[in-house]
Scaffold this motif. Sequence first.
Motif, PDB file in Angstrom:
ATOM      1  N   UNK A 246      16.836  12.673   3.832  1.00  0.00           N
ATOM      2  CA  UNK A 246      17.251  11.389   3.249  1.00  0.00           C
ATOM      3  C   UNK A 246      16.096  10.387   3.256  1.00  0.00           C
ATOM      4  N   UNK A 247      15.402  10.264   4.371  1.00  0.00           N
ATOM      5  CA  UNK A 247      14.265   9.346   4.455  1.00  0.00           C
ATOM      6  C   UNK A 247      13.148   9.786   3.518  1.00  0.00           C
ATOM      7  N   UNK A 248      12.890  11.084   3.475  1.00  0.00           N
ATOM      8  CA  UNK A 248      11.856  11.655   2.613  1.00  0.00           C
ATOM      9  C   UNK A 248      12.097  11.247   1.160  1.00  0.00           C
TER      10      UNK A 248
ATOM     11  N   UNK B  48       0.858  -1.191   0.000  1.00  0.00           N
ATOM     12  CA  UNK B  48       0.000   0.000   0.000  1.00  0.00           C
ATOM     13  C   UNK B  48       0.890   1.235   0.000  1.00  0.00           C
ATOM     14  N   UNK B  49       1.077   1.852  -1.163  1.00  0.00           N
ATOM     15  CA  UNK B  49       2.056   2.922  -1.346  1.00  0.00           C
ATOM     16  C   UNK B  49       1.732   4.201  -0.572  1.00  0.00           C
ATOM     17  N   UNK B  50       0.476   4.410  -0.243  1.00  0.00           N
ATOM     18  CA  UNK B  50       0.128   5.601   0.539  1.00  0.00           C
ATOM     19  C   UNK B  50       0.808   5.589   1.906  1.00  0.00           C
ATOM     20  N   UNK B  51       1.151   4.404   2.417  1.00  0.00           N
ATOM     21  CA  UNK B  51       1.878   4.348   3.688  1.00  0.00           C
ATOM     22  C   UNK B  51       3.209   5.084   3.578  1.00  0.00           C
ATOM     23  N   UNK B  52       3.953   4.822   2.508  1.00  0.00           N
ATOM     24  CA  UNK B  52       5.234   5.496   2.314  1.00  0.00           C
ATOM     25  C   UNK B  52       5.054   6.990   2.057  1.00  0.00           C
ATOM     26  N   UNK B  53       4.037   7.331   1.289  1.00  0.00           N
ATOM     27  CA  UNK B  53       3.764   8.745   1.002  1.00  0.00           C
ATOM     28  C   UNK B  53       3.467   9.495   2.311  1.00  0.00           C
ATOM     29  N   UNK B  54       2.613   8.925   3.133  1.00  0.00           N
ATOM     30  CA  UNK B  54       2.266   9.574   4.397  1.00  0.00           C
ATOM     31  C   UNK B  54       3.427   9.594   5.378  1.00  0.00           C
ATOM     32  N   UNK B  55       4.198   8.533   5.405  1.00  0.00           N
ATOM     33  CA  UNK B  55       5.377   8.480   6.271  1.00  0.00           C
ATOM     34  C   UNK B  55       6.355   9.590   5.876  1.00  0.00           C
ATOM     35  N   UNK B  56       6.543   9.783   4.590  1.00  0.00           N
ATOM     36  CA  UNK B  56       7.422  10.853   4.114  1.00  0.00           C
ATOM     37  C   UNK B  56       6.865  12.225   4.487  1.00  0.00           C
ATOM     38  N   UNK B  57       5.581  12.444   4.205  1.00  0.00           N
ATOM     39  CA  UNK B  57       5.003  13.771   4.417  1.00  0.00           C
ATOM     40  C   UNK B  57       4.914  14.132   5.900  1.00  0.00           C
ATOM     41  N   UNK B  58       4.411  13.232   6.678  1.00  0.00           N
ATOM     42  CA  UNK B  58       4.205  13.561   8.085  1.00  0.00           C
ATOM     43  C   UNK B  58       5.451  13.360   8.941  1.00  0.00           C
ATOM     44  N   UNK B  59       6.069  12.214   8.850  1.00  0.00           N
ATOM     45  CA  UNK B  59       7.189  11.933   9.741  1.00  0.00           C
ATOM     46  C   UNK B  59       8.505  12.532   9.233  1.00  0.00           C
ATOM     47  N   UNK B  60       8.934  12.167   8.032  1.00  0.00           N
ATOM     48  CA  UNK B  60      10.242  12.621   7.536  1.00  0.00           C
ATOM     49  C   UNK B  60      10.302  14.142   7.417  1.00  0.00           C
ATOM     50  N   UNK B  61       9.232  14.742   6.936  1.00  0.00           N
ATOM     51  CA  UNK B  61       9.204  16.208   6.800  1.00  0.00           C
ATOM     52  C   UNK B  61       9.257  16.876   8.173  1.00  0.00           C
ATOM     53  N   UNK B  62       8.436  16.397   9.114  1.00  0.00           N
ATOM     54  CA  UNK B  62       8.365  17.008  10.450  1.00  0.00           C
ATOM     55  C   UNK B  62       9.634  16.816  11.257  1.00  0.00           C
TER      56      UNK B  62
END
Length: 93
Positions: free
Chosen positions: A51-53, A32-46
């Motif tokens: 690098x993770x983003x 489910x690719x939205x998991x990675x998208x959300x992980x990047x947007x919410x966690x990596x960005x914040x």
Amino acid sequence: GAFFVEIPQFAGQDSERSKAHFLRGMELSPGWLENEVNYAWYYARRTNNRELYVELLTKVIETPIPEDSVFRFEYIVARADAEEMLAQVDDLF
């Protein structure tokens, strides 16, 4: 995962708890690719983790979209979101 990284510190912001929730979601639904998208947007960005983003969004973009999946549209949307977010990387970090 988004909840614990987006709430203010006085209300219990906890980036490690957020990370754990995102990783668990990716473990439960690995395709489910939205998991990675959300992980990047919410966690990596914040957490200012460029690098993770980039790694997460690149993975989404490079994942082949299955022709016969009932979730084909969701894969296309996730890829489009990832491309748009990756284009903003220099503005965000």
